[in-house]
Scaffold this motif. Structure first.
Motif, PDB file in Angstrom:
ATOM      1  N   SER A 258       0.822  -1.208   0.000  1.00  0.00           N
ATOM      2  CA  SER A 258       0.000   0.000   0.000  1.00  0.00           C
ATOM      3  C   SER A 258       0.858   1.260   0.000  1.00  0.00           C
ATOM      4  O   SER A 258       0.535   2.240  -0.677  1.00  0.00           O
ATOM      5  N   SER A 259       1.970   1.254   0.743  1.00  0.00           N
ATOM      6  CA  SER A 259       2.872   2.412   0.771  1.00  0.00           C
ATOM      7  C   SER A 259       3.529   2.621  -0.584  1.00  0.00           C
ATOM      8  O   SER A 259       3.668   3.751  -1.063  1.00  0.00           O
ATOM      9  N   TRP A 260       3.945   1.528  -1.197  1.00  0.00           N
ATOM     10  CA  TRP A 260       4.562   1.619  -2.519  1.00  0.00           C
ATOM     11  C   TRP A 260       3.542   2.082  -3.556  1.00  0.00           C
ATOM     12  O   TRP A 260       3.843   2.921  -4.418  1.00  0.00           O
ATOM     13  N   PHE A 261       2.325   1.566  -3.455  1.00  0.00           N
ATOM     14  CA  PHE A 261       1.253   1.951  -4.374  1.00  0.00           C
ATOM     15  C   PHE A 261       0.994   3.451  -4.288  1.00  0.00           C
ATOM     16  O   PHE A 261       0.868   4.144  -5.300  1.00  0.00           O
ATOM     17  N   TYR A 262       0.933   3.974  -3.051  1.00  0.00           N
ATOM     18  CA  TYR A 262       0.713   5.407  -2.850  1.00  0.00           C
ATOM     19  C   TYR A 262       1.866   6.215  -3.431  1.00  0.00           C
ATOM     20  O   TYR A 262       1.670   7.248  -4.085  1.00  0.00           O
ATOM     21  N   GLN A 263       3.097   5.757  -3.185  1.00  0.00           N
ATOM     22  CA  GLN A 263       4.274   6.451  -3.704  1.00  0.00           C
ATOM     23  C   GLN A 263       4.241   6.530  -5.233  1.00  0.00           C
ATOM     24  O   GLN A 263       4.500   7.586  -5.822  1.00  0.00           O
ATOM     25  N   LYS A 264       3.902   5.426  -5.877  1.00  0.00           N
ATOM     26  CA  LYS A 264       3.846   5.406  -7.332  1.00  0.00           C
ATOM     27  C   LYS A 264       2.700   6.268  -7.861  1.00  0.00           C
ATOM     28  O   LYS A 264       2.842   6.929  -8.897  1.00  0.00           O
ATOM     29  N   ARG A 265       1.587   6.279  -7.149  1.00  0.00           N
ATOM     30  CA  ARG A 265       0.478   7.152  -7.563  1.00  0.00           C
ATOM     31  C   ARG A 265       0.911   8.608  -7.546  1.00  0.00           C
ATOM     32  O   ARG A 265       0.612   9.377  -8.469  1.00  0.00           O
ATOM     33  N   ARG A 266       1.626   8.986  -6.490  1.00  0.00           N
ATOM     34  CA  ARG A 266       2.095  10.371  -6.367  1.00  0.00           C
ATOM     35  C   ARG A 266       3.063  10.724  -7.495  1.00  0.00           C
ATOM     36  O   ARG A 266       2.963  11.803  -8.100  1.00  0.00           O
ATOM     37  N   HIS A 267       3.971   9.826  -7.791  1.00  0.00           N
ATOM     38  CA  HIS A 267       4.944  10.085  -8.855  1.00  0.00           C
ATOM     39  C   HIS A 267       4.272  10.187 -10.223  1.00  0.00           C
ATOM     40  O   HIS A 267       4.706  10.950 -11.086  1.00  0.00           O
ATOM     41  N   LEU A 268       3.200   9.416 -10.406  1.00  0.00           N
ATOM     42  CA  LEU A 268       2.531   9.375 -11.706  1.00  0.00           C
ATOM     43  C   LEU A 268       1.768  10.663 -12.020  1.00  0.00           C
ATOM     44  O   LEU A 268       1.439  10.927 -13.183  1.00  0.00           O
ATOM     45  N   THR A 269       1.489  11.469 -11.005  1.00  0.00           N
ATOM     46  CA  THR A 269       0.726  12.699 -11.231  1.00  0.00           C
ATOM     47  C   THR A 269       1.490  13.707 -12.089  1.00  0.00           C
ATOM     48  O   THR A 269       0.890  14.631 -12.632  1.00  0.00           O
ATOM     49  N   THR A 270       2.795  13.538 -12.206  1.00  0.00           N
ATOM     50  CA  THR A 270       3.593  14.519 -12.949  1.00  0.00           C
ATOM     51  C   THR A 270       3.668  14.215 -14.443  1.00  0.00           C
ATOM     52  O   THR A 270       3.978  15.089 -15.238  1.00  0.00           O
ATOM     53  N   GLY A 271       3.413  12.968 -14.828  1.00  0.00           N
ATOM     54  CA  GLY A 271       3.601  12.552 -16.213  1.00  0.00           C
ATOM     55  C   GLY A 271       2.814  13.378 -17.215  1.00  0.00           C
ATOM     56  O   GLY A 271       3.293  13.658 -18.320  1.00  0.00           O
ATOM     57  N   VAL A 272       1.592  13.796 -16.846  1.00  0.00           N
ATOM     58  CA  VAL A 272       0.751  14.567 -17.769  1.00  0.00           C
ATOM     59  C   VAL A 272       1.327  15.953 -18.035  1.00  0.00           C
ATOM     60  O   VAL A 272       0.925  16.631 -18.981  1.00  0.00           O
ATOM     61  N   LYS A 273       2.287  16.384 -17.186  1.00  0.00           N
ATOM     62  CA  LYS A 273       2.882  17.708 -17.331  1.00  0.00           C
ATOM     63  C   LYS A 273       4.162  17.701 -18.179  1.00  0.00           C
ATOM     64  O   LYS A 273       4.751  18.750 -18.414  1.00  0.00           O
TER      65      LYS A 273
END
Length: 369
Positions: A258-273
């Motif tokens: 769950s911690s890793w999943f959250y970390q990856k979700r946070r990192h993925l928010t930048t890709g659209v930029k």
């Protein structure tokens, strides 16, 4: 009949695209030979943001403070921590005069970019080296090895930040994912298309940060202090990579999914930029990967003319294994290469879930244990 032909065509095109990436992009890292870095031991400011990291600081800070470098400072930004981070830092400051502490109150705390900006502003030197509180340099020459790459033209050094090896499938996946991402951004940089770095091991000039108004262009995005900033300022002529073992950092991996999943979700928010050209290139690689696997599964389960397809599939897999094996060796990593396709499929599936998750709810905290 038409559908069968179309699926075969999709598979062949996906195979060709994948082959291009492995032979002409990722191969750059696999056979990379470091150019001679300058021997200038530039004064360096190491900037680290910490939020409730007392245990990590007690463990890791001595490795930063005792580096073999003639002139450096460690700037720690205590981002409104509620644990004993302040006490730990003040105890270290009594022993080390090159430790600077910046403390932000709860009112001043508004994300990592703000904390990092405060640290960079307070730094004494123009050559900045960034890492995280949960990181440890792999050698006492980390500062020297990274900063030697600074020249009048080289403003940005993209480093590699590994994760510690531990037993278990989760650790295998975390480390594979980390290396998989590193192979992409380091290879693209070697092709003259730098688009990201990682905050665990990244260096750039303070003057570059100031001239580009820091993180202003993406200040409303929670993440991106590393990749979005590099995407904004990095060019072929001002960016180099440094992957030597002594120049690397190592971090403790997440201990639960769950911690890793959250970390990856946070990192993925930048890709659209990312810049449109980068999104197209990365999108082409991911789309060809999806098409390659899905069309292959369809063909071998539905069609009869499968031997040439199996040969192409195995050819691509072998090229991937040999290329990645060389890249892993360059980065000083070890892995079970036979499991690469399975790990890749899992990461591909996981990323699709992450995209859907972020469409529903975007993570809003830069630090979560």
């Amino acid at each position: 009949m038409f559908l069968s032909i179309l699926i075969y065509i999709i598979f062949v095109f996906a195979f060709i695209i994948q082959l291009y990436f492995y032979l002409f992009v990722f191969r750059k890292l696999a056979y990379y030979k470091s150019s001679n870095a300058s021997q200038n031991l530039n004064p360096v400011s190491v900037v680290i943001c910490a939020k409730n990291e007392e245990k990590q600081l007690e463990r890791n800070l001595p490795f930063f403070l005792q580096q073999n470098h003639p002139s450096f400072e460690i700037v720690i930004v205590n981002d409104a921590s509620t644990d004993n981070t302040s006490t730990v830092l003040f105890n270290f400051q009594k022993q080390f005069k090159n430790l600077t502490i910046i403390t932000l109150s709860p009112e001043q705390s508004c994300g990592k970019k703000n904390a990092l900006t405060n640290g960079i502003t307070a730094s004494k030197y123009d050559h900045l080296l960034l890492t995280d509180a949960d990181c440890t340099p792999k050698s006492k020459n980390w500062i020297s090895k990274m900063s030697m790459n600074f020249t009048s033209k080289n403003d940005i050094i993209l480093g590699y930040g590994a994760y510690e090896y531990r037993n278990g499938l989760l650790n295998e996946l975390i480390r594979f994912d980390t290396i998989y991402i590193a192979i992409q951004y380091l290879s693209f940089a070697l092709c003259g298309i730098p688009y990201m770095g990682v905050g665990r091991n990244l260096a750039y000039k303070k003057n570059l940060f100031t001239l580009n108004n820091g993180f202003d262009s993406h200040k409303n995005v929670m993440s991106g202090d590393d990749d979005l900033f590099i995407s904004d300022v990095a060019k072929a002529e001002n960016t180099v990579i440094e992957i030597e073992f002594e120049a690397q950092t190592i971090s403790l991996p997440k201990e639960n999914f769950s911690s890793w999943f959250y970390q990856k979700r946070r990192h993925l928010t930048t890709g659209v930029k990312y810049k449109t050209s980068i999104k197209l290139l990365l999108g082409l690689f991911q789309a060809s990967l999806i098409a390659f696997y899905t069309s292959f599964i369809y063909i071998i389960t539905v069609e009869h003319f499968i031997l040439p397809i199996i040969i192409l599939f195995l050819a691509r897999t072998l090229i991937q294994i040999f290329t990645f094996r060389a890249c892993f060796k360059k980065l000083g990593e070890r892995h079970n290469f036979v499991l690469f396709p399975f790990y890749e499929l899992f990461i591909l599936f996981l990323n699709l879930i992450l995209v859907i998750s972020n469409l529903i709810y975007i993570p809003n905290s830069w630090q979560k244990n």
